[in-house]
Design a protein around this motif. Structure first.
Motif, PDB file in Angstrom:
ATOM      1  N   VAL A 195      -6.288  -1.168  -4.957  1.00  0.00           N
ATOM      2  CA  VAL A 195      -5.521  -1.472  -6.168  1.00  0.00           C
ATOM      3  C   VAL A 195      -4.751  -2.774  -5.985  1.00  0.00           C
ATOM      4  CG1 VAL A 195      -3.604  -0.730  -7.626  1.00  0.00           C
ATOM      5  CG2 VAL A 195      -5.346   0.919  -6.930  1.00  0.00           C
TER       6      VAL A 195
ATOM      7  N   VAL B  95       2.528   1.582  -3.577  1.00  0.00           N
ATOM      8  CA  VAL B  95       1.583   2.047  -4.597  1.00  0.00           C
ATOM      9  C   VAL B  95       1.226   3.510  -4.368  1.00  0.00           C
ATOM     10  CG1 VAL B  95      -0.771   1.775  -5.477  1.00  0.00           C
ATOM     11  CG2 VAL B  95       0.645  -0.245  -5.048  1.00  0.00           C
ATOM     12  N   SER B  96       1.051   3.881  -3.116  1.00  0.00           N
ATOM     13  CA  SER B  96       0.743   5.278  -2.806  1.00  0.00           C
ATOM     14  C   SER B  96       1.875   6.204  -3.224  1.00  0.00           C
ATOM     15  CB  SER B  96       0.462   5.423  -1.306  1.00  0.00           C
ATOM     16  OG  SER B  96       0.206   6.765  -0.972  1.00  0.00           O
TER      17      SER B  96
ATOM     18  N   THR C 160       1.729   6.416  -7.138  1.00  0.00           N
ATOM     19  CA  THR C 160       0.516   6.951  -7.766  1.00  0.00           C
ATOM     20  C   THR C 160      -0.088   8.151  -7.040  1.00  0.00           C
ATOM     21  OG1 THR C 160      -0.919   5.479  -6.476  1.00  0.00           O
ATOM     22  CG2 THR C 160      -0.050   4.635  -8.571  1.00  0.00           C
TER      23      THR C 160
ATOM     24  N   TYR D 171      -3.722   5.664   1.036  1.00  0.00           N
ATOM     25  CA  TYR D 171      -3.376   4.290   1.367  1.00  0.00           C
ATOM     26  C   TYR D 171      -4.576   3.350   1.202  1.00  0.00           C
ATOM     27  CZ  TYR D 171       0.990   6.073   3.329  1.00  0.00           C
ATOM     28  OH  TYR D 171       2.215   6.666   3.502  1.00  0.00           O
TER      29      TYR D 171
ATOM     30  N   ASP E 231      -7.060   3.626  -0.911  1.00  0.00           N
ATOM     31  CA  ASP E 231      -7.241   3.389  -2.346  1.00  0.00           C
ATOM     32  C   ASP E 231      -6.138   2.475  -2.887  1.00  0.00           C
ATOM     33  OD1 ASP E 231      -9.446   5.076  -2.345  1.00  0.00           O
ATOM     34  OD2 ASP E 231      -8.222   6.846  -2.768  1.00  0.00           O
ATOM     35  N   ALA E 232      -4.928   2.668  -2.392  1.00  0.00           N
ATOM     36  CA  ALA E 232      -3.827   1.804  -2.808  1.00  0.00           C
ATOM     37  C   ALA E 232      -4.108   0.366  -2.403  1.00  0.00           C
ATOM     38  CB  ALA E 232      -2.518   2.287  -2.183  1.00  0.00           C
TER      39      ALA E 232
ATOM     40  N   GLU F 214       0.838  -1.203   0.000  1.00  0.00           N
ATOM     41  CA  GLU F 214       0.000   0.000   0.000  1.00  0.00           C
ATOM     42  C   GLU F 214       0.874   1.254   0.000  1.00  0.00           C
ATOM     43  OE1 GLU F 214      -4.024  -1.551   2.355  1.00  0.00           O
ATOM     44  OE2 GLU F 214      -2.383  -0.617   3.476  1.00  0.00           O
ATOM     45  N   ARG F 215       1.912   1.244   0.788  1.00  0.00           N
ATOM     46  CA  ARG F 215       2.808   2.400   0.846  1.00  0.00           C
ATOM     47  C   ARG F 215       3.520   2.590  -0.497  1.00  0.00           C
ATOM     48  NH1 ARG F 215       6.848   2.613   5.825  1.00  0.00           N
ATOM     49  NH2 ARG F 215       4.828   2.743   6.892  1.00  0.00           N
TER      50      ARG F 215
ATOM     51  N   LEU G 278      -1.999   7.926  -4.610  1.00  0.00           N
ATOM     52  CA  LEU G 278      -3.282   7.516  -4.069  1.00  0.00           C
ATOM     53  C   LEU G 278      -3.230   7.475  -2.547  1.00  0.00           C
ATOM     54  CD1 LEU G 278      -4.196   4.516  -6.425  1.00  0.00           C
ATOM     55  CD2 LEU G 278      -5.350   6.735  -6.346  1.00  0.00           C
TER      56      LEU G 278
END
Length: 386
Positions: A108, A94-95, A98, A102, A104-105, A91-92, A100
């Motif tokens: 994803v 992807v955030s 992007t 956390y 929302d990540a 999550e970290r 986004l």
């Protein structure tokens, strides 16, 4: 076990496409149903998927790291150390890439992981029983009554993806890959132990059967198996030992953390008492009957898989997942979700469906998909955690 003399390449997307498209369609049906159901009750489907229960704990780990805890009025301590780190790390990441949030990540990661899990399940079933069984196995996993969890910012999809591809790597003799994926699975959930045990069983089985050769059937050196064995438990063991060091409670410190959540392993005694308690009144007795039938079905499917001579890593993995899920002493309502990674249980049903005509199997799966979508929306909208 499956012959490891050849190492087929992972099934290409073209071969897995029917399974993945069918899986995506089932998940889309579940999400649309949840959205309509939630809107009719003035609730947020997004909140249910990404911002409640365990999802919040994972986001908090991604945001603030470990060390957060909640002290309840009864003295229990809920620490975020109970949650393994791979999902928050992703999550970290992807955030960061992007921008986004956390939460929302997490959605994803879960979406991509669910597709990877479906592909991995197809790969295993296709390798053992053929393409039609692979497609049916994926669709059966998609239409599980609690399949909506596959679309939540939870770890079930991520763990199942890692476990399925680790098992496929074992079945095709890719020992280092299997060990690496098992280690990552061990950083995802405590049940990562099941993947490591499956790798160990596959490595040790030839030796126990009297095979003393120093090379694999395809001529690769035996050190690959040894390295796979070494890697497999490192994720789970590393995190558990870190928690023990972090808390100052030694190697068993993680068990103390779980005890704060009133969660542990008692071999199923507490669960059996819970089920027995449902028969003391009506209509709770109906739920008790459903639980008994559900457990009986799980046991029957496991025995059926063994009798169908599934390759050794599959019943070993499944057996550990089932034992840990049913033997846990808390969160009885979460047991269906905890059983979700035990996808080899579905292979006997997948084989039976694959033997039917496509129109008939499609009709059966379509009907179950609709029922699953409705149940998932109802279940997820309840007051308790899934």
């Amino acid at each position: 076990m499956t012959d490891l003399a050849t190492r087929p390449a992972p099934p290409l997307l073209a071969r897995a496409a029917p399974a993945l498209l069918g899986y995506a369609a089932v998940r889309a049906l579940g999400l649309v149903t949840l959205a309509v159901w939630s809107a009719a009750r003035d609730r947020s489907a997004y909140t249910l998927l990404a911002a409640r229960w365990d999802s919040l704990w994972y986001v908090r780990v991604a945001d603030l790291g470990y060390g957060y805890e909640v002290r309840l009025p009864n003295g229990d301590v809920h620490s975020n150390l109970a949650f393994f780190p791979l999902l928050p790390w992703l999550e970290r990441a992807v955030s960061a890439v992007t921008s986004l949030a956390y939460a929302d990540a997490g959605l994803v990661v879960s979406t991509l992981a669910s597709l990877a899990a479906a592909w991995g399940i197809f790969a295993v079933a296709d390798h053992v029983y053929g393409r039609r069984t692979g497609v049916c196995a994926v669709l059966l996993w998609a239409v599980l009554p609690v399949g909506i969890v596959q679309s939540m910012a939870y770890t079930e999809s991520l763990f199942t993806a890692l476990a399925a591809w680790a098992l496929y790597a074992v079945l095709t003799g890719r020992w280092v890959t299997a060990g690496t994926l098992a280690a990552l699975a061990g950083l995802t959930r405590p049940v990562g132990l099941a993947v490591a045990v499956a790798v160990w069983a596959a490595v040790l089985a030839p030796s126990l059967a009297g095979d003393r050769s120093t090379v694999e059937p395809d001529g690769a050196p035996l050190w690959r198996r040894a390295l796979g064995m070494l890697l497999a438990p490192l994720g789970a063991a590393g995190y558990v030992l870190w928690v023990g060091h972090h808390t100052g409670r030694g190697p068993l410190g993680y068990l103390d953390v779980q005890a704060g959540w009133r969660n542990g392993f008692d071999g199923g005694y507490a669960f059996a008492r819970f089920v027995a308690g449902t028969f003391t009144s009506f209509p709770s007795a109906l739920a008790g009957v459903g639980l008994v039938l559900g457990v009986a079905l799980v046991i029957w499917l496991y025995v059926a898989g063994v009798r169908q001579r599934q390759p050794l890593p599959l019943p070993v993995y499944t057996g550990v997942v089932v034992a840990l899920a049913l033997g846990a002493s808390g969160y009885f309502g979460s047991k269906p979700r905890l059983l979700m990674p035990a996808f080899p249980l579905l292979l006997p049903l997948a084989r039976a469906l694959a033997a039917l005509r496509t129109t008939r199997s499609g009709t059966v799966l379509g009907g179950i998909a609709v029922a699953s979508a409705l149940y998932g929306a109802f279940w997820l909208s309840g007051s308790g955690p899934p």
